[in-house]
Design a protein around this motif. Sequence first.
Motif, PDB file in Angstrom:
ATOM      1  N   ILE A 127       0.834  -1.203   0.000  1.00 29.89           N
ATOM      2  CA  ILE A 127       0.000   0.000   0.000  1.00 29.89           C
ATOM      3  C   ILE A 127       0.869   1.254   0.000  1.00 29.89           C
ATOM      4  O   ILE A 127       1.794   1.378   0.802  1.00 29.89           O
ATOM      5  N   THR A 128       0.556   2.181  -0.898  1.00 28.76           N
ATOM      6  CA  THR A 128       1.206   3.492  -0.968  1.00 28.76           C
ATOM      7  C   THR A 128       0.147   4.570  -0.758  1.00 28.76           C
ATOM      8  O   THR A 128      -0.845   4.606  -1.474  1.00 28.76           O
ATOM      9  N   LEU A 129       0.365   5.427   0.229  1.00 29.05           N
ATOM     10  CA  LEU A 129      -0.588   6.500   0.512  1.00 29.05           C
ATOM     11  C   LEU A 129       0.069   7.870   0.606  1.00 29.05           C
ATOM     12  O   LEU A 129      -0.574   8.848   0.973  1.00 29.05           O
ATOM     13  N   ASN A 130       1.350   7.940   0.290  1.00 30.24           N
ATOM     14  CA  ASN A 130       2.059   9.214   0.331  1.00 30.24           C
ATOM     15  C   ASN A 130       2.046   9.838  -1.057  1.00 30.24           C
ATOM     16  O   ASN A 130       2.371   9.181  -2.041  1.00 30.24           O
ATOM     17  N   ASP A 131       1.683  11.121  -1.135  1.00 27.49           N
ATOM     18  CA  ASP A 131       1.544  11.770  -2.444  1.00 27.49           C
ATOM     19  C   ASP A 131       2.737  12.648  -2.803  1.00 27.49           C
ATOM     20  O   ASP A 131       2.630  13.553  -3.616  1.00 27.49           O
ATOM     21  N   ASP A 132       3.898  12.381  -2.180  1.00 26.78           N
ATOM     22  CA  ASP A 132       5.087  13.181  -2.459  1.00 26.78           C
ATOM     23  C   ASP A 132       5.675  12.782  -3.811  1.00 26.78           C
ATOM     24  O   ASP A 132       6.275  11.729  -3.958  1.00 26.78           O
ATOM     25  N   LYS A 133       5.510  13.650  -4.796  1.00 28.87           N
ATOM     26  CA  LYS A 133       5.958  13.310  -6.155  1.00 28.87           C
ATOM     27  C   LYS A 133       7.479  13.379  -6.305  1.00 28.87           C
ATOM     28  O   LYS A 133       8.030  12.970  -7.310  1.00 28.87           O
ATOM     29  N   ASN A 134       8.157  13.909  -5.292  1.00 30.69           N
ATOM     30  CA  ASN A 134       9.615  13.990  -5.370  1.00 30.69           C
ATOM     31  C   ASN A 134      10.281  12.689  -4.933  1.00 30.69           C
ATOM     32  O   ASN A 134      11.465  12.494  -5.140  1.00 30.69           O
TER      33      ASN A 134
END
Length: 284
Positions: A17-24
């Motif tokens: 599961i991925t829930l972090n929206d940090d595009k960097n």
Amino acid sequence: NDDELIFKEVILVIYTITLNDDKNNTCCGTYVSLLLKKKDIESIALGIIPNDYQKAEKLLDDADIKHDFIKIDATQLDLFGEDKQVAISAQQKLLDNLKCLNKGDILVICGSFAKGISPVYLSDMAAIAHKKGAYLVVSVPYATVMDILPLQPFLIQLTGQDIKNIFDKVAGKQLLYKSAHYMVAKGASHVLCMLDKQHIAVINMTQGFVAEVPDVKKVSGVGCQESLLATFLTGILKNHMTITNLANSVAAYADSLQKDGLTDYSNNLALQRKVIAQKIMFDD
């Protein structure tokens, strides 16, 4: 062998599961899937990501890893001034998707949550996994890990700072050990803890081990926690002894430290020879 044969059922699917929206940064769940693939273990990457964030999908596609992200755009964000928060509808959709879990599957929840996703969401996901009979692996920096202990998570990974924040104590190693053991007593099967920059410990109901991280030149540190988690999970799946598994996982952690990215495991054997692991003696 000092590992119990926990996985009596055939493991059907591992979901990350991925829930972090940090595009960097590539998100944590994606990293775990990539690392498992390097060990010939298949998984499916799930989560909530921005519609214009294609890095994670490209990495997964290049590694031939299945993924089924919920992609959100401006219509699925709650806008408060300049803050963009993930809408409840997107969060509910992921919970609905998790109902596909079957007994023996593994759900890996890894990393911080994007704005608008409460730490309580961990309990929502954990409850579904527990109801479905899936194994739960968790690496999040939130005190809500304490709330899921009655659901008997299989593996929890924390940093020493996480434990200090959760228990609200300035703790030395013995207090960290006892705090981790308390979490085991309350339901966790294994607690994997990065005590500080030099030491990593694993504690279960019957024993605990601590290992010293080999001295390497740090390049970036990106993906280190995921390397530790994915390697330790792999060792459990392959029924490695706990102390051997810890040493191998610490070697992977150290290798990620000295790389600009994830370990490729090519240096693991050499680094593992430098890992000093010993049994934890708990003070009364």
